[in-house]
Scaffold this motif. Sequence first.
Motif, PDB file in Angstrom:
ATOM      1  N   SER A   1      51.049  99.726  43.647  1.00 42.44           N
ATOM      2  CA  SER A   1      50.341 100.980  43.410  1.00 42.44           C
ATOM      3  C   SER A   1      50.956 102.096  44.241  1.00 42.44           C
ATOM      4  O   SER A   1      50.836 102.121  45.475  1.00 42.44           O
ATOM      5  CB  SER A   1      48.859 100.824  43.766  1.00 42.44           C
TER       6      SER A   1
ATOM      7  N   ARG B   1      48.317 103.876  46.282  1.00 36.41           N
ATOM      8  CA  ARG B   1      47.871 103.211  47.505  1.00 36.41           C
ATOM      9  C   ARG B   1      48.949 103.213  48.588  1.00 36.41           C
ATOM     10  O   ARG B   1      48.666 103.476  49.757  1.00 36.41           O
ATOM     11  CB  ARG B   1      47.469 101.766  47.200  1.00 36.41           C
TER      12      ARG B   1
ATOM     13  N   GLU C   1      49.324 106.389  50.560  1.00 37.49           N
ATOM     14  CA  GLU C   1      48.124 106.877  51.242  1.00 37.49           C
ATOM     15  C   GLU C   1      48.004 106.208  52.616  1.00 37.49           C
ATOM     16  O   GLU C   1      47.765 104.996  52.710  1.00 37.49           O
ATOM     17  CB  GLU C   1      46.890 106.562  50.395  1.00 37.49           C
TER      18      GLU C   1
ATOM     19  N   THR D   1      45.407 103.365  53.651  1.00 39.02           N
ATOM     20  CA  THR D   1      45.327 102.062  52.990  1.00 39.02           C
ATOM     21  C   THR D   1      46.182 101.017  53.691  1.00 39.02           C
ATOM     22  O   THR D   1      47.211 101.343  54.294  1.00 39.02           O
ATOM     23  CB  THR D   1      45.783 102.163  51.527  1.00 39.02           C
TER      24      THR D   1
ATOM     25  N   SER E   1      48.134  98.974  52.295  1.00 43.76           N
ATOM     26  CA  SER E   1      49.430  98.926  51.625  1.00 43.76           C
ATOM     27  C   SER E   1      50.464  99.834  52.301  1.00 43.76           C
ATOM     28  O   SER E   1      51.657  99.540  52.324  1.00 43.76           O
ATOM     29  CB  SER E   1      49.290  99.344  50.156  1.00 43.76           C
TER      30      SER E   1
END
Length: 235
Positions: free
Chosen positions: A141, A144, A147, A150, A152
């Motif tokens: 993603s 994600r 960001e 997150t 990730s």
Amino acid sequence: MTTTLITGANKGLGFETARRLVAAGHTVFMGSRDPERGRHAAQELGARAVVIDVTDDASVAAAAKTVEAGGGLDVLINNAGVEGRGEGNSVIGAADVTGDMMRELFETNVFGVVRVTHAFLPLLQKSAAPVVVNLSSGLASLARITEPATPSHAYPGVAYPASKTAVNMITVQYAKAFPGIRINAVEPGYTATDLNGNTGTQTVEQGAEIIVRMARIGRDGPTGGFFDATGPVPW
């Protein structure tokens, strides 16, 4: 009777998915590169073993003939995948990744998905309710991973997230091309398996939940989407 093929099914998420689908009444072909391990896993669950190396055209073609002889195919789960960790189970970051490393990982995670899907499309198109489930990752993603808030975002690897983002695009394009087939990508979550050196924070039972759910959707189910156990995942 629904017939399902799962690649990389002799252990981990593939094995747990096979167990759940056999219990749900599916006839399950458990794909494995190693004939002996595959046979043992299939016998344990009451499934059928099929040898399939997703990186080898001849192996995939032979597996397609085996499944066809077994009565056809309704559900394809492209589960086989690798993360490509380095020494000490470390994630290979941007400073150390090479083109050869990327190529090796894409051979399984990306080209393998295309190779297997292409080979089994003729069988899926004969099914009354065909389904394809592609194993993706939350790391695929872009929303994600860009960001900072997150989990990730902290992942330093290049090859694995890139390969799974490619799987997402493949999923969308196949879903558009074959509207009669339900084709979706799933994010099982950070599951403890051999792929990540068993560092995951959830069990295979938890991780297999969304795979099994999407494998059992009906003809009116979603297609061209990206889902985890809680619902749609942002691209």
